[in-house]
Design a protein around this motif. Structure first.
Motif, PDB file in Angstrom:
ATOM      1  N   THR A  58       0.815  -1.216   0.000  1.00 53.56           N
ATOM      2  CA  THR A  58       0.000   0.000   0.000  1.00 53.56           C
ATOM      3  C   THR A  58       0.848   1.265   0.000  1.00 53.56           C
ATOM      4  OG1 THR A  58      -0.111  -0.053   2.409  1.00 53.56           O
ATOM      5  CG2 THR A  58      -1.907  -1.122   1.207  1.00 53.56           C
ATOM      6  N   GLY A  59       2.161   1.131   0.078  1.00 52.40           N
ATOM      7  CA  GLY A  59       3.027   2.302   0.106  1.00 52.40           C
ATOM      8  C   GLY A  59       3.430   2.812  -1.257  1.00 52.40           C
ATOM      9  N   TYR A  60       3.358   1.946  -2.268  1.00 53.82           N
ATOM     10  CA  TYR A  60       3.767   2.344  -3.613  1.00 53.82           C
ATOM     11  C   TYR A  60       2.689   3.186  -4.248  1.00 53.82           C
ATOM     12  CZ  TYR A  60       4.805   2.108  -8.567  1.00 53.82           C
ATOM     13  OH  TYR A  60       5.051   2.446  -9.861  1.00 53.82           O
TER      14      TYR A  60
ATOM     15  N   PRO B 171       3.523  -4.798 -16.827  1.00 47.77           N
ATOM     16  CA  PRO B 171       3.155  -6.202 -16.645  1.00 47.77           C
ATOM     17  C   PRO B 171       3.141  -6.681 -15.191  1.00 47.77           C
ATOM     18  CG  PRO B 171       4.693  -5.996 -18.468  1.00 47.77           C
ATOM     19  CD  PRO B 171       4.625  -4.654 -17.802  1.00 47.77           C
ATOM     20  N   ASP B 172       3.851  -5.992 -14.298  1.00 47.60           N
ATOM     21  CA  ASP B 172       3.877  -6.386 -12.895  1.00 47.60           C
ATOM     22  C   ASP B 172       2.865  -5.631 -12.040  1.00 47.60           C
ATOM     23  OD1 ASP B 172       6.215  -8.369 -12.497  1.00 47.60           O
ATOM     24  OD2 ASP B 172       7.012  -6.827 -13.832  1.00 47.60           O
ATOM     25  N   GLY B 173       2.078  -4.755 -12.668  1.00 45.51           N
ATOM     26  CA  GLY B 173       1.047  -4.025 -11.934  1.00 45.51           C
ATOM     27  C   GLY B 173       1.452  -2.646 -11.458  1.00 45.51           C
ATOM     28  N   TYR B 174       2.672  -2.205 -11.814  1.00 38.49           N
ATOM     29  CA  TYR B 174       3.099  -0.859 -11.417  1.00 38.49           C
ATOM     30  C   TYR B 174       2.375   0.177 -12.286  1.00 38.49           C
ATOM     31  CZ  TYR B 174       6.958  -3.159  -9.000  1.00 38.49           C
ATOM     32  OH  TYR B 174       7.708  -3.943  -8.159  1.00 38.49           O
ATOM     33  N   LYS B 175       1.845   1.211 -11.654  1.00 36.37           N
ATOM     34  CA  LYS B 175       1.169   2.291 -12.351  1.00 36.37           C
ATOM     35  C   LYS B 175       2.205   3.300 -12.846  1.00 36.37           C
ATOM     36  CE  LYS B 175      -2.948   0.826 -11.250  1.00 36.37           C
ATOM     37  NZ  LYS B 175      -3.683   0.048 -12.197  1.00 36.37           N
ATOM     38  N   ILE B 176       1.980   3.815 -14.070  1.00 40.32           N
ATOM     39  CA  ILE B 176       2.852   4.819 -14.655  1.00 40.32           C
ATOM     40  C   ILE B 176       1.984   5.982 -15.080  1.00 40.32           C
ATOM     41  CG2 ILE B 176       4.510   5.339 -16.480  1.00 40.32           C
ATOM     42  CD1 ILE B 176       4.681   2.055 -16.474  1.00 40.32           C
ATOM     43  N   GLU B 177       2.270   7.153 -14.531  1.00 39.10           N
ATOM     44  CA  GLU B 177       1.534   8.367 -14.875  1.00 39.10           C
ATOM     45  C   GLU B 177       2.241   9.042 -16.047  1.00 39.10           C
ATOM     46  OE1 GLU B 177      -0.217  12.404 -12.762  1.00 39.10           O
ATOM     47  OE2 GLU B 177       1.461  11.355 -11.835  1.00 39.10           O
ATOM     48  N   ILE B 178       1.487   9.318 -17.101  1.00 39.44           N
ATOM     49  CA  ILE B 178       2.000  10.032 -18.258  1.00 39.44           C
ATOM     50  C   ILE B 178       1.476  11.461 -18.128  1.00 39.44           C
ATOM     51  CG2 ILE B 178       2.190  10.077 -20.758  1.00 39.44           C
ATOM     52  CD1 ILE B 178       3.111   7.386 -19.500  1.00 39.44           C
TER      53      ILE B 178
END
Length: 129
Positions: A73-75, A119-126
Motif C-alpha cells: 500500500t506504500g507504492y 506487466p507487474d502491476g506498477y502504475k505509470i503516470e504520463i
C-alpha cells in the motif's frame, strides 16, 4: 554537505524480458546498463531516455521468483512527461496498453495526465510536459 542528485528508482519484476519489452515499447526507454550477478542470483537492468545523466529506472530480476510481487500500500506510481499527451494516449491505446482516460486537475477541463500499468502491476503516470 553536498547537494544530492536523484540517480535511479528500483522496482522488482517477475519476468525481465516482458518488462523490458513493455518499457521499451510503451515509453521508448533504452537499456543503459545491465549487471548480472549470477552468484547472488539476480540481474539489474537500468533504463533511461538516452541521456546518460537522466534519472534511470532500475529493473531488478531475482532468479527463481515464481509468484508476482506484492506491491503493498506504500507504492504510488512512476511518472514520466511527454510533449503531446493526446498522441501518446492514442499510441498507448493502439498498442493495447489500456490507458485510463486523460484527466486534468486544474479545473480548466484540459487533460493533463493519464495512467498505464506495466506487466507487474506498477502504475505509470504520463503527464503533459
Amino acid at each position: 554537505m553536498g547537494k544530492y542528485k536523484m540517480a535511479h528508482t528500483m522496482i522488482r519484476v517477475l519476468d525481465l524480458d516482458r518488462s523490458l519489452a513493455f518499457y521499451q515499447q510503451a515509453l521508448g526507454f533504452e537499456e543503459v546498463k545491465r549487471k548480472d550477478e549470477f552468484e547472488y542470483e539476480f540481474t539489474l537492468v537500468f533504463l533511461g531516455d538516452g541521456d546518460p545523466n537522466c534519472h534511470q529506472l532500475e529493473l531488478t530480476y531475482n532468479y527463481g521468483q515464481a509468484v508476482p510481487y506484492d506491491l503493498g500500500t506504500g507504492y504510488g506510481h512512476l511518472a514520466v512527461t511527454v510533449e503531446n499527451l493526446q498522441a501518446s494516449h492514442a499510441h498507448h491505446k493502439a498498442q493495447g496498453f489500456k490507458p485510463t482516460e486523460p484527466k486534468g486537475l486544474s479545473g480548466d477541463g484540459k487533460p493533463r495526465f493519464y495512467f498505464i500499468t506495466d506487466p507487474d502491476g506498477y502504475k505509470i503516470e504520463i503527464i503533459q510536459n
